[in-house]
Design a protein around this motif. Structure first.
Motif, PDB file in Angstrom:
ATOM      1  N   GLU A   1      30.211  62.397  36.589  1.00 37.53           N
ATOM      2  CA  GLU A   1      31.670  62.494  36.577  1.00 37.53           C
ATOM      3  C   GLU A   1      32.170  63.193  37.836  1.00 37.53           C
ATOM      4  O   GLU A   1      31.684  64.256  38.222  1.00 37.53           O
ATOM      5  CB  GLU A   1      32.127  63.277  35.342  1.00 37.53           C
ATOM      6  CG  GLU A   1      33.587  63.054  34.981  1.00 37.53           C
ATOM      7  CD  GLU A   1      33.829  61.687  34.370  1.00 37.53           C
ATOM      8  OE1 GLU A   1      34.956  61.177  34.514  1.00 37.53           O
ATOM      9  OE2 GLU A   1      32.903  61.142  33.740  1.00 37.53           O
TER      10      GLU A   1
ATOM     11  N   TYR B   1      30.238  53.895  32.137  1.00 36.80           N
ATOM     12  CA  TYR B   1      28.971  53.376  32.633  1.00 36.80           C
ATOM     13  C   TYR B   1      27.888  53.353  31.553  1.00 36.80           C
ATOM     14  O   TYR B   1      26.993  52.509  31.587  1.00 36.80           O
ATOM     15  CB  TYR B   1      28.515  54.168  33.856  1.00 36.80           C
ATOM     16  CG  TYR B   1      29.183  53.677  35.120  1.00 36.80           C
ATOM     17  CD1 TYR B   1      28.775  52.494  35.723  1.00 36.80           C
ATOM     18  CD2 TYR B   1      30.253  54.371  35.683  1.00 36.80           C
ATOM     19  CE1 TYR B   1      29.391  52.021  36.865  1.00 36.80           C
ATOM     20  CE2 TYR B   1      30.884  53.902  36.823  1.00 36.80           C
ATOM     21  CZ  TYR B   1      30.447  52.726  37.412  1.00 36.80           C
ATOM     22  OH  TYR B   1      31.072  52.254  38.527  1.00 36.80           O
TER      23      TYR B   1
ATOM     24  N   LYS C   1      34.471  58.253  33.117  1.00 39.35           N
ATOM     25  CA  LYS C   1      33.575  57.526  34.014  1.00 39.35           C
ATOM     26  C   LYS C   1      32.177  57.423  33.423  1.00 39.35           C
ATOM     27  O   LYS C   1      31.572  56.334  33.404  1.00 39.35           O
ATOM     28  CB  LYS C   1      33.535  58.220  35.377  1.00 39.35           C
ATOM     29  CG  LYS C   1      32.636  57.547  36.396  1.00 39.35           C
ATOM     30  CD  LYS C   1      32.694  58.264  37.729  1.00 39.35           C
ATOM     31  CE  LYS C   1      31.798  57.603  38.767  1.00 39.35           C
ATOM     32  NZ  LYS C   1      31.858  58.302  40.079  1.00 39.35           N
TER      33      LYS C   1
ATOM     34  N   GLN D   1      36.347  57.558  41.121  1.00 39.42           N
ATOM     35  CA  GLN D   1      36.480  57.164  39.724  1.00 39.42           C
ATOM     36  C   GLN D   1      35.724  55.873  39.429  1.00 39.42           C
ATOM     37  O   GLN D   1      35.092  55.729  38.384  1.00 39.42           O
ATOM     38  CB  GLN D   1      37.965  56.973  39.368  1.00 39.42           C
ATOM     39  CG  GLN D   1      38.227  56.673  37.897  1.00 39.42           C
ATOM     40  CD  GLN D   1      37.896  57.852  37.010  1.00 39.42           C
ATOM     41  OE1 GLN D   1      38.157  59.004  37.356  1.00 39.42           O
ATOM     42  NE2 GLN D   1      37.311  57.583  35.849  1.00 39.42           N
TER      43      GLN D   1
ATOM     44  N   GLN E   1      39.546  50.981  34.452  1.00 44.60           N
ATOM     45  CA  GLN E   1      38.269  51.452  33.917  1.00 44.60           C
ATOM     46  C   GLN E   1      38.415  51.793  32.431  1.00 44.60           C
ATOM     47  O   GLN E   1      37.541  51.470  31.619  1.00 44.60           O
ATOM     48  CB  GLN E   1      37.796  52.672  34.697  1.00 44.60           C
ATOM     49  CG  GLN E   1      36.400  53.141  34.330  1.00 44.60           C
ATOM     50  CD  GLN E   1      36.003  54.385  35.106  1.00 44.60           C
ATOM     51  OE1 GLN E   1      36.453  55.489  34.797  1.00 44.60           O
ATOM     52  NE2 GLN E   1      35.173  54.202  36.124  1.00 44.60           N
TER      53      GLN E   1
END
Length: 560
Positions: free
Chosen positions: A334, A319, A315, A402, A297
């Motif tokens: 989160e 996004y 996170k 996550q 990620q």
């Protein structure tokens, strides 16, 4: 002029050194080596960033462009109803990305046959469903869906691991509870129907057999414990060593052959029962590892934005950046997985992505929504499922929280599918529990794990790449362990990965009946993928390592 060293940097990846009569000075040699190592590190870092951005751009072109192309087929009216400023800004963003979408919003009406399926009025639901399946098999975004299957009686999971491996050298200690009940049953059976003179001899033979099995079992469990996957925490090292870190046996065929000779493959039921006795096998499957989820990620964010992150609200930052490219607005928080029951913008985005196939009339009538009572029931089941996942594999639980932004619960317009994921809407799991005839906690947990594995493969594909040429995928057909038919290479690849992970998870919680549902043909499916890769060369280096990693897991769990 004094003797010394001069470093000239002509361009980022090229360094030139010039020395002026150094006369063998140790200090000068040390300085040369130090500066050379700095230049090499800088060059290596530049190559890492270039390769990462190339992979991310290729994934974005292959998958996210699908969402933009389908803006004119979107359920645009849901966006019209949005009132808050954040969603208005997102709507403004969509308008700027597509002239066709702007034209639609300015129109008074839209032809009713312009929906996501491009279907015509008057088609029967069966015909529409056939058309949907055909289109999804042909389109570029990888749609991974599952049909409903009834879950069997829920079995109680073991409360704790039975066998512990301290390290890769020390033999694991066998705990009293580690002896399977079936072994004790063998002793009892050996005592039945035997003539008195033979009983003592039979008892000795059975005890010797059980002791051999137990000794071999802790050796096996100890090896599995020593082969748990681990990953570096620095961007460059993680990216460059990905292929080596996910495989278990590496390129040394001798180690693999020695293991196979010492530990023969087991019948399916026996293998599943033994997998339930320890959590060591939970840690050999790389998608279940939190560190890889976090690092993939993080690198995906770096590849999209060019900005590194120290992990704070990673996170949410991921996004926020992903939304600019994917154009699907995903509710994210989160440390949590959001349960979505009524997000019009999400429904619109999933319609465009190809995951949902809902007509404008169906959405406007609200037939895709669950009642408050149904939402409460679903939320309770999901919470219990998450608790089960956490108690079974805490690392997997963290990885899910996550990677996954939200689970979208909406009723499908066309019956036959009960959930799925798609590569063009990364981070969303769609579920339709109304298609379940039984809603057990085990089934909810297995489906969450199932779709998380798909999402992990999508994210790994985005960062490391998987396929050399995506146009080859429909031509390379391999037998799928789930649908029991020839499917495109990538779909069988995903189905095999999911079956591997779900089998390990379900075995650990004691759900043997469901664990063996698709496992019987898994070994043959993976062998077919390996044969196709050798013949057609579909996978790149990362994809080949992922295929080997799956094959290594099946070897280590001794699947027949």
């Amino acid at each position: 002029m004094k003797s010394g060293l001069y470093l000239y940097i002509k361009r980022p990846n090229t360094c030139f050194f010039h020395t002026n009569k150094m006369k063998g000075s140790k200090d000068n040699h040390v300085l040369v080596l130090f500066l050379f190592s700095l230049a090499f590190a800088e060059s290596s870092n530049q190559n890492f960033l270039q390769n990462l951005q190339r992979n991310v751009d290729e994934y974005r072109t292959s998958h996210f462009s699908w969402n933009i192309q389908n803006l004119d087929h979107a359920n645009y009216k849901s966006l019209r109803a949005i009132e808050d400023y954040t969603d208005r800004a997102f709507r403004e963003f969509l308008l700027n990305r597509s002239p066709e979408f702007k034209h639609l919003l300015g129109s008074e009406r839209v032809a009713t046959d312009k929906n996501i399926t491009n279907g015509k009025n008057g088609e029967t639901p069966h015909e529409k469903l056939q058309m949907i399946d055909k289109k999804r098999d042909e389109q570029l975004p990888q749609t991974m869906e599952y049909a409903y299957r009834a879950n069997m009686t829920q079995l109680m999971p073991y409360e704790e691991p039975m066998v512990y491996a301290k390290n890769d050298v020390e033999t694991a200690r066998l705990m009293k509870r580690a002896v399977p009940q079936r072994m004790a049953m063998l002793i009892a059976r050996a005592h039945r129907n035997k003539r008195p003179p033979e009983r003592r001899r039979q008892k000795r033979e059975v005890n010797i057999t059980l002791q051999r099995m137990a000794n071999k079992m802790h050796q096996w469990f100890s090896i599995a414990g020593s082969m748990a996957v681990g990953f570096p925490k620095t961007d460059n090292s993680y990216f460059n060593n990905w292929n080596q870190n996910i495989v278990l046996f590496g390129k040394n065929k001798k180690d693999r052959e020695e293991f196979e000779n010492k530990f023969q493959r087991l019948p399916l039921q026996e293998m599943l029962e033994q997998l339930s006795l320890t959590d060591n096998f939970q840690h050999i499957f790389w998608p279940f590892n939190f560190d890889q989820a976090f690092m993939n990620q993080r690198l995906a964010l770096l590849g999209m934005s060019g900005l590194s992150t120290i992990g704070h609200k990673q996170k949410e930052r991921f996004y926020a950046e992903l939304e600019k490219h994917q154009t699907v607005k995903i509710p994210v928080e989160e440390g949590r997985v959001i349960l979505s029951f009524n997000h019009p913008d999400l429904v619109e985005g999933l319609n465009r992505s190809g995951l949902l196939e809902m007509s404008k009339e169906y959405v406007e009538a609200g037939r895709h929504l669950y009642t408050l009572e149904e939402q409460e029931h679903i939320t309770s089941n999901v919470q219990a499922a998450m608790d089960l996942i956490n108690s079974t594999n805490a690392d997997l639980y963290r990885a899910i929280h996550q990677v996954i932004g939200c689970i979208a619960f909406y009723k499908a317009e066309h019956r036959g599918m009960s959930g799925g994921t798609i590569s063009s809407a990364l981070g969303v799991i769609w579920e339709d529990p109304s298609a379940f005839s039984e809603q057990t906690v085990d089934n909810y947990a297995a489906q969450i794990v199932h779709e998380f594995i798909h999402s992990s493969l999508f994210l790994a594909d985005m960062v490391h790449g998987t396929y050399i040429d995506r146009s080859l995928l429909p031509k390379a057909k391999v037998y799928s362990p789930v649908r029991k038919e020839l499917r495109d290479f990538d779909k069988t690849f995903h189905a095999s990965y999911v079956t591997t992970g779900v089998t390990i998870f379900q075995s650990r919680i004691g759900d043997f009946e469901n664990a063996q549902r698709y496992t019987g043909t898994l070994r043959a499916a993976v062998d077919g993928l390996i044969a196709m890769q050798k013949g057609a060369g579909v996978l790149n280096a990362s994809g080949e390592a992922m295929l080997q990693a799956m094959d290594d897991v099946l070897t280590l769990i001794r699947m027949e």
